[in-house]
Design a protein around this motif. Structure first.
Motif, PDB file in Angstrom:
ATOM      1  N   VAL A   1      37.101  37.063  40.582  1.00 51.70           N
ATOM      2  CA  VAL A   1      37.882  37.759  41.612  1.00 51.70           C
ATOM      3  C   VAL A   1      37.256  37.515  42.978  1.00 51.70           C
ATOM      4  CG1 VAL A   1      38.643  40.009  42.472  1.00 51.70           C
ATOM      5  CG2 VAL A   1      38.700  39.520  40.010  1.00 51.70           C
ATOM      6  N   VAL A   2      35.940  37.656  43.048  1.00 52.18           N
ATOM      7  CA  VAL A   2      35.234  37.406  44.305  1.00 52.18           C
ATOM      8  C   VAL A   2      35.398  35.955  44.739  1.00 52.18           C
ATOM      9  CG1 VAL A   2      32.964  37.370  45.416  1.00 52.18           C
ATOM     10  CG2 VAL A   2      33.574  39.250  43.886  1.00 52.18           C
TER      11      VAL A   2
ATOM     12  N   ILE B   1      41.372  28.981  35.915  1.00 52.66           N
ATOM     13  CA  ILE B   1      40.982  30.384  36.111  1.00 52.66           C
ATOM     14  C   ILE B   1      42.203  31.167  36.574  1.00 52.66           C
ATOM     15  CG2 ILE B   1      39.515  31.965  37.425  1.00 52.66           C
ATOM     16  CD1 ILE B   1      37.358  29.858  37.410  1.00 52.66           C
ATOM     17  N   ASP B   2      42.637  32.089  35.728  1.00 55.44           N
ATOM     18  CA  ASP B   2      43.928  32.775  35.878  1.00 55.44           C
ATOM     19  C   ASP B   2      43.790  34.047  36.717  1.00 55.44           C
ATOM     20  OD1 ASP B   2      46.552  33.478  35.577  1.00 55.44           O
ATOM     21  OD2 ASP B   2      46.454  33.876  33.423  1.00 55.44           O
ATOM     22  N   ILE B   3      43.443  33.862  37.988  1.00 61.54           N
ATOM     23  CA  ILE B   3      43.294  34.979  38.921  1.00 61.54           C
ATOM     24  C   ILE B   3      44.074  34.668  40.196  1.00 61.54           C
ATOM     25  CG2 ILE B   3      41.696  36.338  40.334  1.00 61.54           C
ATOM     26  CD1 ILE B   3      41.350  36.933  37.415  1.00 61.54           C
ATOM     27  N   ALA B   4      44.846  35.653  40.688  1.00 62.59           N
ATOM     28  CA  ALA B   4      45.588  35.516  41.942  1.00 62.59           C
ATOM     29  C   ALA B   4      45.407  36.780  42.770  1.00 62.59           C
ATOM     30  CB  ALA B   4      47.073  35.280  41.669  1.00 62.59           C
TER      31      ALA B   4
ATOM     32  N   GLY C   1      35.716  42.620  34.609  1.00 60.00           N
ATOM     33  CA  GLY C   1      36.640  41.512  34.508  1.00 60.00           C
ATOM     34  C   GLY C   1      38.109  41.889  34.534  1.00 60.00           C
ATOM     35  N   VAL C   2      38.959  40.880  34.289  1.00 61.13           N
ATOM     36  CA  VAL C   2      40.412  41.015  34.369  1.00 61.13           C
ATOM     37  C   VAL C   2      41.033  40.400  33.109  1.00 61.13           C
ATOM     38  CG1 VAL C   2      42.489  40.539  35.728  1.00 61.13           C
ATOM     39  CG2 VAL C   2      40.261  40.747  36.877  1.00 61.13           C
TER      40      VAL C   2
END
Length: 286
Positions: free
Chosen positions: A265-266, A96-99, A221-222
């Motif tokens: 994100v959450v 999951i490509d979220i930072a 979303g992102v």
């Protein structure tokens, strides 16, 4: 500029990210400001993709300054972040490509060291549609995303670029069993980390065919990746390139972007708070 409409406010949710890789290559991407609400308490973060920030030796965020309640267009503040790699926290799942990066210390540092107030607008938890609202969305919905494609922005006023498309897979369904969906839109390097919204102004059509008067905004979303056709005619999903210079390999984008759903994100923020032993129980209403 008076920032009053929903569309106007979206232009102030993002921050430009500029990076330098270990080999000296310059890159750019998009971040946005997200406020995670737990009860009456809010936890502010800058959100982007892991691949935008990981493996970079240095990086900077560019914010817009504030004059009272209005933005000072063209007056920005570039914050070079020391210890860039350690400033970011990634989603616990490697897939999951979220930072995220805590925003409050950055804003406090800018105020204390430079006496500069920042102008921005939040994307917040309340904008994420719940399960019932997601089920009410049709398989094809118009989407709006904000960012810096190929590093392009209004360099005079320091504003990002808005782009539009449609969902290419139903938001309700997890694409290939992952928390993602597809959009049919032109997604280029620098769009990595762009927030994606459903924005309807004036009216919108419900799934059952009814017409609703008014406006609505949902954060869904992102953007993280895009499909390419390689020189061997293979269709492959890859993270959106962040490098400013053209890619050497012969690849052709086919206008299908991959978006991680808003809930990731959450999940990332909650994992950060847990890892830092932040007590959120007091934030919950009794």
């Amino acid at each position: 500029m008076q920032v009053t409409t929903i569309a106007e406010q979206l232009f102030f949710t993002t921050v430009r990210i500029d990076t330098v890789a270990a080999n000296g290559a310059a890159g750019s991407g998009t971040g946005f400001l997200f406020l995670h609400k737990v009860g009456e308490q809010g936890f502010p973060f800058v959100v982007t993709n892991k691949h935008v920030v990981n493996g970079m030796k240095s990086g900077a965020l560019t914010f817009l300054q504030r004059d009272g309640q209005t933005p000072r267009l063209g007056q920005g503040f570039r914050l070079d972040i020391e210890g860039w790699p350690d400033a970011w926290f990634g989603h616990p799942s490697p897939d999951i490509d979220i930072a995220v990066c805590p925003f409050a210390p950055l804003e406090a540092h800018i105020k204390e060291q430079n006496n500069i107030d920042l102008f921005y607008r939040w994307v917040d938890t309340s904008m994420i549609p719940d399960d019932d609202k997601v089920k009410g969305l049709d398989a094809i919905e118009p989407v709006t995303f904000i960012g810096y494609p190929n590093g392009i922005w209004d360099s005079k006023n320091l504003l990002p670029v808005a782009r539009r498309g449609t969902t290419a897979s139903p938001i309700e369904v997890d694409f290939e069993g992952t928390p993602r969906f597809l959009i049919d839109a032109s997604v280029f390097g620098g769009s990595s980390g762009s927030p994606v919204f459903i924005l309807n102004q004036g009216s919108w059509a419900e799934k059952n065919g009814g017409l609703v008067a008014g406006s609505r905004l949902m954060f869904i979303g992102v953007i993280a990746a895009v499909f390419f056709r390689t020189h061997l005619n293979q269709i492959i999903p890859v993270p959106i390139p962040t490098q400013v210079q053209p890619m050497a390999q012969q690849q052709e984008m086919i206008d299908l972007g991959i978006v991680f759903k808003a809930r990731t994100v959450v999940e990332t923020i909650e994992a950060f708070l847990k890892a830092r032993n932040v007590d959120t129980s007091a934030a919950s209403p009794t």
